[in-house]
Structure formats: structure tokens, C-alpha cells
Design an enzyme around this catalytic site. Structure first.
Site, PDB file in Angstrom:
ATOM      1  CE  LYS A 100      61.270  24.325  40.649  1.00  0.00           C
ATOM      2  NZ  LYS A 100      62.202  23.602  39.729  1.00  0.00           N
ATOM      3  CB  SER A 175      60.514  24.448  36.459  1.00  0.00           C
ATOM      4  OG  SER A 175      61.369  23.577  37.199  1.00  0.00           O
ATOM      5  CB  SER A 199      64.278  23.162  36.206  1.00  0.00           C
ATOM      6  OG  SER A 199      63.346  22.759  35.228  1.00  0.00           O
TER       7      SER A 199
END
Length: 485
Positions: A100, A175, A199
Site C-alpha cells: 500500500k 483506503s 480500510s
């Protein structure tokens, strides 16, 4: 007849022919490891299969935003040389992964989804990245995220929006939306993410993959300014619960850099995943105490109790009151944003980050005291709850994937929502509980959009959650349905 065998990673499954053709990128990570370990494929061949897949689908989906193909090829060649010498680096040896874009990666651009850091290249790896690399994983790049992970819709000014692989007109969630979309389309074998308000769980639900929010401290999360903050945690994403456990075996475990680090080795996650569900006490909450839930989401998740009952669990619908989590989450989150991002030039930040910082600057000592009282009381009530029930199951998200051009969900069932956070209460209320929660595929709407259910366990019972998630996914089979591209 296929026969059962136990892999090197403690997971029992049926031995059968493993396809090595054009769909190799959709094998489970544990199946890929078996092919590598038995020398049926090389790490280079496995990497090239994933790089071809990235070339095929990433231009449309926009999940991987920084690609490190040449570096990955060098790492794959080295992984093959190690295998030739009989050296197995660790449980992720030779697996293509992505990180990420919130996680620091030494020598690889890490933007945090913010124009302020568009050219930022860290000198060190985040602990979750370091542990994945030490376990033999091969980094193919970084996955998209909203600015500083703010919000459950993956879009930012640098890279644009990540689209849902099941319907390009829909959001991939966030996210960790880039990670979820990359996994759903077979661009990577495993991915890391993070979760404050959902997320890891929300994008897993939106993209028909699996994500685990671990107990805080299970995966080290050092911070120079908020070392004792427990709402945000790093964690794993994968296509199956078994692969979540595999990744946890590499990234979990004690680390002195994190004062909340749990003193238990990650090897606990290498144990068998088989679960005897007969007699398990499972609580089912379709709305977590009165939250609005979209009719399609409600219909899909309503099938989860029956699937668990067929496994032998005793499932009971419960009425919960988790409303104290609302103020606790918002106060702590706002305080965190002011602490971490309040010194940045506010005029250069996106609207969501600015809004959170502004709310944080309004937080008083009395507010923090209230949040602590609320959260402590909720923890004690849930401690009693988990004395009666082994697990709680509930929808991950209150809505299915929404239009990709919408900034967020503004209403559910005709009920207007006050701000961009409110549609994710079903996830962020759980974040306050200090409990592990896994998102697993639960089915599809009438339009073919994925919907997930979250399995929530007692604090520190992460492996138990993964075992039930594994049993649920094998009983239902929804995770095997691939996107149309």
C-alpha cells in the site's frame, strides 16, 4: 480420488493437479508456493505471469500506481538461485506482492496519496514491508490509496481513482482499494494494507477478496508521534482466508519498535485452519443496532447465518448497542489527524484531510476523557458479550460498491448522512472494540456487485477468526467468482 496432504505451512487441503497455464495468477498463494517448492515453476516464471496480468488489466483498474518490474525481476532471479541452492528464505519465498502506498518502501516512491509527497522515496521499509521481504516476497510495486488513507474510496490527485474490477463504473472501496483490486484481478498473490475505519475490510468486501483487521499490536505499527494509537492497524489482504493466515505468519510478532506489540510469534498463524464449528456460539447482527443498511446488502448478508448454521454453529440474532463507538471513534480519529497532519500546509491538502484536521483542532481534554470513558465501557460490555458468544457476524459495509464518480455515499435508504464518514459506521464501530475482524465474500447483488460479511472475534483471537472465515468461504464458494476481466 484426490488425497489430503498437509503443506509446509500447516494447511490441509486436497492434492490435485494444479493448473500452470494462463490462469496461474489466480492460484492461491499457498498453491503458488507448492509449485515453487516442487520446482514446477520458477519465481521468474511466476513473476512474469503476474507482470503480464498487470499489463492486461491495470490500465483500466488503476490498482498498482508505481511498478517496479525490473527490480522485481532481479529479486525473482535471486529467489531462484536460492531455491537451486536449497535455501528457502521464508513462508513467502518467490511470491509477487504489492505494498500500500501508505507503507514506506526503501528506494521505492511512496506518496501516501498526497501531492505533498509525490516524489518522496523513503530510506527504510515499514515493518510490515520489511517482514514480507525477509520472508522472501518479491515487490512488484505500490497500490493506490486516498490521501493519507482518508476515506473508503480510493482516489487522489496524483494517480486518480481505482475502479472496481467487477464493474468499472463502481468504487473499489478504500483506503486499501488498490490492494483489493490488484488481488481480485490476479495482479499480485498477496498485499498489505491498513485499517482505521474499515480500510482493510471495506475494499475486501467491495472487490470479493479477504481482509483481516488484526488485534492492535498483532502486526507492529511504530509511530514517531502516535505510538500508543490503536485505531489504525496494518494487516493482510488476500484472495482466501488461508492466504491471510500465510501472510500473517510472516508479518505478525513482537517488535520493540511498537510499545503495543503482542509478544506472540507469527508462527501461530502457520497452524492448521480446519475448524470444528459444531456448537460454536455465533451472534448475528444485521444492522449493528439500527444502522441503515442498503436493501441489496441486507439481502446478501442475510444468508450468512444459514451458511454458518449448516456448519454446525448455533447462530442467534442479537440486538446490540454499539452507539458509544460513534463519539469514541470520531474524537480519537480527529485528534490523530490534528496530531499527524496539523503541521502540513493545509491549503495543499485535500478537503477530507483538511476537514479531519479542523475537527481535531476542536478536540478538548474533556472530549478525550469522554472518548476514553465511552471506549472503556464498551470494551467491558463486549467482554461480557464474548463470554456468551464466540463470534459476532455483521455486514462489512452498509452499501454495495457505489458509483466511482461519487466522492462518498451521501444517503442510505433515503436517509441523508451527515458527512463522508457516516456510511462506514458498520466498519468503524468495530474498530473501537480492539477486536480482530475479517471480511470474507458473502455473495453478490442482483447487479453482480460483491458483498462481504465481517467475522469479529474476541480481542487477541485472530487465528480463531481466520479459521471461521476459512470454514465460511469453503462452505459458500463466493470467493471463487472472478471479475469479468
Amino acid at each position: 480420488m484426490p488425497r489430503r496432504h498437509t503443506t509446509a505451512f500447516g494447511q490441509t487441503r486436497l492434492r490435485q493437479a494444479v493448473p500452470i497455464g494462463g490462469q496461474m495468477h489466480y492460484l492461491t498463494a499457498t498453491e503458488m508456493l507448492e509449485l515453487l517448492h516442487t520446482r514446477q515453476v520458477s519465481a521468474v516464471e511466476l513473476l512474469e505471469a503476474h507482470l503480464r496480468r498487470i499489463e492486461e488489466v491495470n490500465p483500466e483498474v488503476n490498482a498498482i500506481v508505481t511498478l517496479t518490474a525490473e527490480r522485481a525481476r532481479r529479486e525473482a532471479e535471486e529467489a531462484d538461485r536460492d531455491l537451486a541452492r536449497g535455501h528457502w528464505r521464508g513462508p513467502l519465498h518467490g511470491l509477487p506482492v504489492a505494498h500500500k502506498d501508505l507503507a514506506d518502501t526503501a528506494g521505492i516512491r511512496t506518496t501516501y496519496g498526497s501531492p505533498l509527497f509525490a516524489d518522496h522515496v523513503p530510506d527504510t521499509d515499514a515493518p510490515i514491508v520489511r517482514r514480507m521481504r525477509e520472508a522472501g516476497a518479491i515487490t512488484v510495486g505500490k497500490t493506490n490509496t486516498p490521501e493519507f488513507g482518508t476515506g473508503s474510496h480510493t482516489v487522489n490527485e496524483i494517480f486518480g481513482v481505482t475502479r472496481n474490477p467487477y464493474d468499472l463504473t463502481r468504487s473499489a472501496g478504500g483506503s486499501s482499494g488498490g490492494a483489493a483490486a490488484a488481488l481480485a484481478t490476479g495482479m499480485v498473490a498477496l498485499a498489505d494494507g491498513s485499517d482505521m475505519g474499515g480500510s482493510l475490510r471495506n475494499p475486501a468486501s467491495f472487490c470479493n477478496v479477504a481482509g483481516l483487521r488484526p488485534t492492535p499490536g498483532r502486526v507492529p505499527a511504530p509511530s514517531a508521534v502516535a505510538a500508543w494509537f490503536t485505531l489504525g492497524v496494518p494487516g493482510p489482504m488476500a484472495r482466501t482466508a488461508g492466504d491471510l493466515a500465510l501472510l500473517m505468519s510472516a508479518v505478525a510478532g513482537f517488535d520493540t519498535s511498537s510499545p503495543l506489540s503482542i509478544a506472540e510469534s507469527g508462527t501461530v498463524f502457520a497452524g492448521p485452519l480446519e475448524l470444528e464449528a459444531t456448537g460454536l456460539r455465533v451472534a448475528w447482527s444485521p444492522d449493528l443496532g439500527g444502522l441503515p443498511v442498503d436493501a441489496e446488502t441486507a439481502k446478501v448478508t442475510a444468508a450468512a447465518p444459514a451458511a454458518l448454521a449448516e456448519l454446525g454453529a448455533r447462530v442467534e440474532r442479537v440486538e446490540l448497542d454499539l452507539s458509544d463507538a460513534e463519539d469514541a471513534f470520531r474524537i480519537y480519529r480527529a485528534w490523530y489527524y490534528a496530531l499527524c497532519y496539523g503541521d502540513l500546509p493545509q491549503e495543499r491538502l485535500g478537503a477530507n484531510v483538511r476537514w479531519n484536521v479542523e475537527r481535531g483542532r476542536e478536540v478538548t481534554g474533556a472530549d478525550l476523557a469522554r472518548a476514553e470513558r465511552l471506549r472503556s465501557g464498551l470494551y467491558r460490555r463486549m467482554e461480557s458479550f464474548f463470554g456468551t458468544y464466540d463470534f459476532l457476524i455483521a455486514p462489512v459495509s452498509q452499501v454495495p460498491p457505489f458509483p466511482v464518480d461519487a466522492p462518498y455515499v451521501s444517503e442510505i435508504n433515503g436517509q441523508a448522512l451527515p458527512d463522508y464518514l457516516a456510511w462506514m459506521r458498520s466498519a468503524y464501530w468495530i474498530s473501537v472494540l480492539h477486536a480482530p475482524a475479517a471480511s470474507v465474500p458473502c455473495g453478490f447483488t442482483s447487479d453482480g456487485l460483491p458483498v462481504g460479511v465481517q467475522i469479529i472475534g474476541r480481542p487477541f483471537a485472530d487465528m480463531a477468526v481466520l479459521r471461521l472465515a476459512h470454514a465460511f468461504e469453503r462452505a459458500t464458494g463466493y470467493g471463487a467468482r472472478r471479475p469479468p476481466r
